[in-house]
Write a protein that holds these residues in place. Structure first.
Motif, PDB file in Angstrom:
ATOM      1  N   LEU A  67      51.252  41.906  33.385  1.00  0.00           N
ATOM      2  CA  LEU A  67      52.422  41.171  33.867  1.00  0.00           C
ATOM      3  C   LEU A  67      52.180  40.506  35.222  1.00  0.00           C
ATOM      4  N   LEU A  68      50.996  40.663  35.770  1.00  0.00           N
ATOM      5  CA  LEU A  68      50.703  40.163  37.112  1.00  0.00           C
ATOM      6  C   LEU A  68      50.827  38.634  37.163  1.00  0.00           C
ATOM      7  N   GLU A  69      51.637  38.154  38.125  1.00  0.00           N
ATOM      8  CA  GLU A  69      51.864  36.721  38.292  1.00  0.00           C
ATOM      9  C   GLU A  69      51.235  36.183  39.573  1.00  0.00           C
ATOM     10  N   THR A  70      51.201  37.004  40.621  1.00  0.00           N
ATOM     11  CA  THR A  70      50.668  36.573  41.918  1.00  0.00           C
ATOM     12  C   THR A  70      49.643  37.573  42.417  1.00  0.00           C
ATOM     13  N   LEU A  71      48.463  37.065  42.771  1.00  0.00           N
ATOM     14  CA  LEU A  71      47.392  37.905  43.310  1.00  0.00           C
ATOM     15  C   LEU A  71      46.890  37.276  44.605  1.00  0.00           C
ATOM     16  N   ILE A  72      47.051  38.016  45.693  1.00  0.00           N
ATOM     17  CA  ILE A  72      46.618  37.543  47.011  1.00  0.00           C
ATOM     18  C   ILE A  72      45.486  38.421  47.497  1.00  0.00           C
ATOM     19  N   ALA A  73      44.326  37.812  47.699  1.00  0.00           N
ATOM     20  CA  ALA A  73      43.145  38.551  48.161  1.00  0.00           C
ATOM     21  C   ALA A  73      42.456  37.786  49.285  1.00  0.00           C
ATOM     22  N   GLU A  74      43.228  37.077  50.105  1.00  0.00           N
ATOM     23  CA  GLU A  74      42.652  36.264  51.174  1.00  0.00           C
ATOM     24  C   GLU A  74      42.089  37.152  52.295  1.00  0.00           C
ATOM     25  N   HIS A  90      49.563  35.789  32.588  1.00  0.00           N
ATOM     26  CA  HIS A  90      50.748  35.364  33.339  1.00  0.00           C
ATOM     27  C   HIS A  90      50.426  35.017  34.791  1.00  0.00           C
ATOM     28  N   LEU A  91      49.175  35.060  35.173  1.00  0.00           N
ATOM     29  CA  LEU A  91      48.797  34.792  36.558  1.00  0.00           C
ATOM     30  C   LEU A  91      49.002  33.308  36.874  1.00  0.00           C
ATOM     31  N   THR A  92      49.910  33.032  37.814  1.00  0.00           N
ATOM     32  CA  THR A  92      50.201  31.640  38.192  1.00  0.00           C
ATOM     33  C   THR A  92      49.787  31.311  39.623  1.00  0.00           C
ATOM     34  N   VAL A  93      49.635  32.349  40.476  1.00  0.00           N
ATOM     35  CA  VAL A  93      49.262  32.119  41.877  1.00  0.00           C
ATOM     36  C   VAL A  93      48.074  32.999  42.229  1.00  0.00           C
ATOM     37  N   LEU A  94      47.001  32.360  42.729  1.00  0.00           N
ATOM     38  CA  LEU A  94      45.809  33.093  43.153  1.00  0.00           C
ATOM     39  C   LEU A  94      45.369  32.574  44.515  1.00  0.00           C
ATOM     40  N   ASP A  95      45.327  33.478  45.494  1.00  0.00           N
ATOM     41  CA  ASP A  95      44.882  33.133  46.849  1.00  0.00           C
ATOM     42  C   ASP A  95      43.642  33.943  47.181  1.00  0.00           C
ATOM     43  N   VAL A  96      42.495  33.272  47.191  1.00  0.00           N
ATOM     44  CA  VAL A  96      41.233  33.908  47.564  1.00  0.00           C
ATOM     45  C   VAL A  96      40.614  33.157  48.745  1.00  0.00           C
ATOM     46  N   SER A  97      41.461  32.632  49.610  1.00  0.00           N
ATOM     47  CA  SER A  97      40.982  31.901  50.775  1.00  0.00           C
ATOM     48  C   SER A  97      40.311  32.832  51.783  1.00  0.00           C
ATOM     49  N   ASN A  98      39.473  32.227  52.621  1.00  0.00           N
ATOM     50  CA  ASN A  98      38.788  32.960  53.692  1.00  0.00           C
ATOM     51  C   ASN A  98      37.962  34.123  53.157  1.00  0.00           C
ATOM     52  N   ASN A  99      37.092  33.816  52.198  1.00  0.00           N
ATOM     53  CA  ASN A  99      36.137  34.778  51.670  1.00  0.00           C
ATOM     54  C   ASN A  99      34.743  34.148  51.735  1.00  0.00           C
ATOM     55  N   SER A 110      46.905  29.794  32.923  1.00  0.00           N
ATOM     56  CA  SER A 110      48.294  29.640  33.373  1.00  0.00           C
ATOM     57  C   SER A 110      48.410  29.370  34.863  1.00  0.00           C
ATOM     58  N   LEU A 111      47.285  29.307  35.562  1.00  0.00           N
ATOM     59  CA  LEU A 111      47.313  29.196  37.012  1.00  0.00           C
ATOM     60  C   LEU A 111      47.939  27.872  37.455  1.00  0.00           C
ATOM     61  N   ILE A 112      48.913  27.965  38.384  1.00  0.00           N
ATOM     62  CA  ILE A 112      49.591  26.791  38.929  1.00  0.00           C
ATOM     63  C   ILE A 112      49.139  26.512  40.359  1.00  0.00           C
ATOM     64  N   THR A 113      48.960  27.589  41.135  1.00  0.00           N
ATOM     65  CA  THR A 113      48.578  27.450  42.543  1.00  0.00           C
ATOM     66  C   THR A 113      47.275  28.196  42.808  1.00  0.00           C
ATOM     67  N   LEU A 114      46.299  27.477  43.387  1.00  0.00           N
ATOM     68  CA  LEU A 114      45.002  28.077  43.709  1.00  0.00           C
ATOM     69  C   LEU A 114      44.642  27.739  45.148  1.00  0.00           C
ATOM     70  N   ASN A 115      44.404  28.780  45.942  1.00  0.00           N
ATOM     71  CA  ASN A 115      43.986  28.599  47.331  1.00  0.00           C
ATOM     72  C   ASN A 115      42.564  29.108  47.491  1.00  0.00           C
ATOM     73  N   ILE A 116      41.630  28.167  47.700  1.00  0.00           N
ATOM     74  CA  ILE A 116      40.215  28.525  47.888  1.00  0.00           C
ATOM     75  C   ILE A 116      39.721  27.997  49.238  1.00  0.00           C
ATOM     76  N   SER A 117      40.644  27.837  50.177  1.00  0.00           N
ATOM     77  CA  SER A 117      40.273  27.354  51.496  1.00  0.00           C
ATOM     78  C   SER A 117      39.380  28.356  52.224  1.00  0.00           C
ATOM     79  N   TYR A 118      38.634  27.833  53.198  1.00  0.00           N
ATOM     80  CA  TYR A 118      37.743  28.665  54.022  1.00  0.00           C
ATOM     81  C   TYR A 118      36.768  29.474  53.178  1.00  0.00           C
TER      82      TYR A 118
END
Length: 493
Positions: A67-74, A90-99, A110-118
């Motif tokens: 059921l996980l929709e948002t995963l933040i691992a920045e 169901h994952l729609t938001v993934l933040d793996v910035s600054n890695n 299903s991903l809508i938002t992806l943050n791969i900055s830094y």
């Protein structure tokens, strides 16, 4: 991590359990891996935040959180993302910035938002297959020098942040994103001129091009983006700003901070005055402004005005029209007396005291003593009566009015009473009647405008004398805006 979890992390897990097990925040818990004990939430967890830790790899059983929709691992030490992420339907938001990632996470249907900055990501692969639903991509500060063309295939993309890289051009093919793209951030790159392909992005609502060395190379191409709401040219080494913003009728925020602009051109000033219903934030701070346009005061919906750290000796009286509750930042500036004293009493009092300093507003100004028929070869005069934006009579002089008096060329041939009839159109003369084409040299009559501030402040006498009879058109403007009733027609006989 198992039983070595800190008490802080244990408390977070307990709070999650008490709240129904849907939102678990383990950020800044000094953990090196995702703890196994969170498996108790595998059937309920919708949001997991493990940012700002020391994690070097994902928990291999992450796929069980269906059921996980948002995963933040920045802000961790990830070098790769595990393939099991692709099983989170169901994952729609993934933040793996600054890695320390070098490859973009993929196969996230299903991903809508992806943050791969830094990160150090240079490889995208086939994003149309691996990220078919992506709408927001944050790809800033990845040391990118060549625009990744794979991004241009994401037809669902609404927001693209590619700031903080080494880009100096945008490909023409960025127009492929025009149907959907609404937000573009290319700040902190190496652009030396405004990228022309941006003008093809007709649905843009936000454009951030701050901190690029545009200098004098800023073109007017951005003025065609009629849906723009936020425009940021801060820190672009601009020394002038001469653009017509009248097409940007949706503009709510304009940022021109950290430039070397001494003043806004008349064209820009007048067009700002046309944004009275929309403009809410105007930032002109940390610049070289020595004068502000009075039209800023016409923007009565303005909620934040930053004009600090400039070279302003005074401000226009029209700021009196702004809402007293506005967030306005004026100091530091070398304000003259009495402005420097008023500012000490607070913004509401400062704005109230500006009222007598308001200037003339063309559409409210009138004329008097101008007869419809006057004598040629004789001195004539009439009066301009000035009123401010609030339609109050001006109580001092110093306003500027431009008066242009032109002999109507179409009537020149008949001014002496010859009764000559207009000729038929002549194609060799561009379709004008021959008689009119021969008299297209409209004669301009010099008019002298005298400021009556010593005798009748707020009024101006216009003097003129014409050696030629005929019908004349008189146009009177203030700041390029016509006064009430202009243009006027008089007959000199």
């Amino acid at each position: 991590m198992g039983n070595n979890l800190s008490q802080y992390a244990r408390d977070r897990i307990y709070l999650c359990k008490s709240a129904g097990g849907t939102d678990l925040n383990l950020s800044s818990c000094n953990i090196k891996r995702i703890p196994k004990r969170i498996l108790r939430f595998k059937k309920t967890l919708k949001k997991l935040n493990v940012g700002k830790n020391l994690i070097v790899e994902f928990y291999s059983q992450i796929e069980k959180f269906q059921l996980l929709e948002t995963l933040i691992a920045e802000s961790n030490e990830l070098k790769d993302t595990c393939t099991q992420l692709s099983k989170l339907e169901h994952l729609t938001v993934l933040d793996v910035s600054n890695n320390m990632l070098t490859v973009i996470p993929n196969n996230l249907k299903s991903l809508i938002t992806l943050n791969i900055s830094y990160n150090s990501i240079q490889s995208f692969g086939n994003v149309t297959i691996s990220l078919p639903a992506l709408q927001e991509l944050f790809y800033s500060f990845n040391k990118v020098s060549i625009f990744p063309t794979e991004i241009l295939e994401i037809q669902t993309l609404k927001k693209l942040d590619i700031s903080g890289n080494h880009l100096n051009y945008l490909p023409d093919e960025i127009s492929n994103l025009a149907p959907c793209l609404e937000h573009l951030n290319i700040a902190d790159n190496r652009f030396t001129s405004f990228p022309p392909p941006i003008s093809s992005l007709g649905n843009l609502r936000t454009l951030n091009i701050a901190n690029n060395n545009l200098g004098t190379s800023l073109s007017n191409q951005f003025t065609t983006l009629s849906k723009l709401e936020i425009l940021d040219f801060s820190g672009c080494s601009l020394s002038s700003f001469d653009f017509d913003l009248s097409q940007l009728q949706n503009l709510t925020e304009l940022y021109l901070a950290r430039n070397s602009i001494p003043y806004l051109s008349p064209t820009t000033s007048i067009s700002i005055g046309e944004l009275t219903q929309t403009l809410r934030i105007l930032d002109l701070s940390s610049g070289a402004f020595t004068i502000l346009p009075k039209q800023i005061g016409w923007c009565t919906n303005l909620r934040r005005l930053n004009i600090s750290q400039n070279q302003l000796p005074k401000v226009p009286g029209e700021l009196h029209l702004l809402n007293p509750s506005i967030d306005i930042i004026i100091q530091p500036n070398p304000l003259e007396y009495p402005f420097c004293e008023w500012i000490k009493e607070g913004i509401p009092t400062f704005l109230k005291n500006l009222k007598p300093y308001m200037r003339a507003y063309g559409p409210n100004c009138t004329i008097s003593d101008l007869e419809p028929t006057l004598k040629a070869m004789a001195p004539n005069q009439y009066t301009i009566n000035s009123f401010d934006y609030s339609n109050n009579a001006r109580v001092s002089g110093g306003d500027e009015f431009k008066v242009q008096m032109l002999l109507d060329g179409s009537n020149t041939g008949g001014a002496s009473g010859s009764g000559e009839q207009p000729s038929s159109p002549d194609e060799s003369n561009g379709g004008f009647p021959l008689g009119r084409a021969n008299s297209m040299f409209f004669r301009s009559i010099e008019c002298i405008v005298k400021d009556n501030k010593a005798t009748k402040p707020g009024s101006y006498t216009v003097y003129f004398n014409s050696p030629q009879t005929g019908s004349y058109t008189i146009s009177i403007t203030s700041d390029n805006l016509p006064i009430k009733g202009s243009p006027f027609t008089v007959e000199l006989v």
